[in-house]
Design an enzyme around this catalytic site. Structure first.
Site, PDB file in Angstrom:
ATOM      1  N   HIS A 108       1.154  -0.731   0.028  1.00  3.61           N
ATOM      2  CA  HIS A 108      -0.211  -0.037   0.221  1.00  3.61           C
ATOM      3  C   HIS A 108       0.877   1.092  -0.110  1.00  3.61           C
ATOM      4  CE1 HIS A 108      -3.732   2.249   0.847  1.00  3.61           C
ATOM      5  NE2 HIS A 108      -3.413   3.211   1.819  1.00  3.61           N
ATOM      6  N   ASP A 144      -6.731  -2.230   4.163  1.00  7.03           N
ATOM      7  CA  ASP A 144      -5.295  -2.384   4.408  1.00  7.03           C
ATOM      8  C   ASP A 144      -5.021  -1.631   6.450  1.00  7.03           C
ATOM      9  OD1 ASP A 144      -5.225  -1.117   1.750  1.00  7.03           O
ATOM     10  OD2 ASP A 144      -6.603   0.329   2.259  1.00  7.03           O
TER      11      ASP A 144
END
Length: 205
Positions: A108, A144
């Site tokens: 990410h 996430d």
């Protein structure tokens, strides 16, 4: 040696970085599947050029749980021990995450837990962050959110645009993602709650 399935949706630059590291012997793994939800993904052509097994399962109009079952079937057929999300633009369903506990990795473009979700680089600029970066983490059932394996900071420079910041972050993504996968393949990662402990080289306990 671990079998790795890689899921992509676009150009596959992180897939290329992982593949390069496997092919030159830095990662003790075999890539047994490259799967995309988009037939037009440039990464699929790269995977075919490198003679990896490839599958395209279009995701448009398919529910998350149903799509995750399709993914699970392909990953099982490929005997995947680990799964790497490399720009894969679908959220995995909980059934698939539970089948691969602490065995699905994602990269990410922020220093999690900051700036989750889409356009993380734009978020960093809008917030006036002085430092952002990239994170390799385990995938859990929240977006996430899973335990953090590796991170690399990237300073935000005066005059940065979303494109310029993204490009600098991407350089470090290509470094830490192969490193994180290598650690998993060497059985050097231990998870204690939310904390990830990296064992010394060669350690197996």
């Amino acid at each position: 040696m671990k079998n790795v399935g890689i899921l992509i949706s676009g150009r596959g630059s992180n897939f290329r970085a992982l593949s390069d590291a496997v092919e030159d012997g830095r990662i003790p793994a075999r890539i047994t599947l490259v799967l995309s939800n988009r037939a037009s993904a440039a990464g699929l052509e790269l995977a075919r050029e490198r003679n990896y097994p490839t599958v395209c399962i279009p995701s448009k109009g398919v529910g998350r749980d149903a799509y995750s079952r399709l993914l699970a079937s392909e990953l099982k057929a490929a005997r995947a021990d680990l799964v790497c999300l490399a720009g894969f633009m679908r959220i995995l369903g909980p059934e698939l995450v539970k089948r691969y506990p602490l065995r699905i990795l994602n990269i990410h473009p922020s220093l999690l837990p900051a700036f989750t979700g889409l356009h993380a680089q734009r978020q960093a600029l809008e917030w006036g962050a002085r430092v952002t970066g990239c994170t390799v983490h385990f995938v859990d059932e929240e977006l996430d959110h899973g335990p953090i394996i590796l991170q690399h900071p990237v300073p935000v420079e005066e005059g940065d645009t979303e494109e310029s910041l993204s490009a600098r972050i991407l350089l470090h993504e290509h470094q830490i993602y192969p490193e994180a996968l290598k650690l998993l393949c060497q059985d050097r990662v231990r998870v204690e709650g939310r904390r990830v402990r990296i064992l010394p080289g060669g350690a197996q306990t």
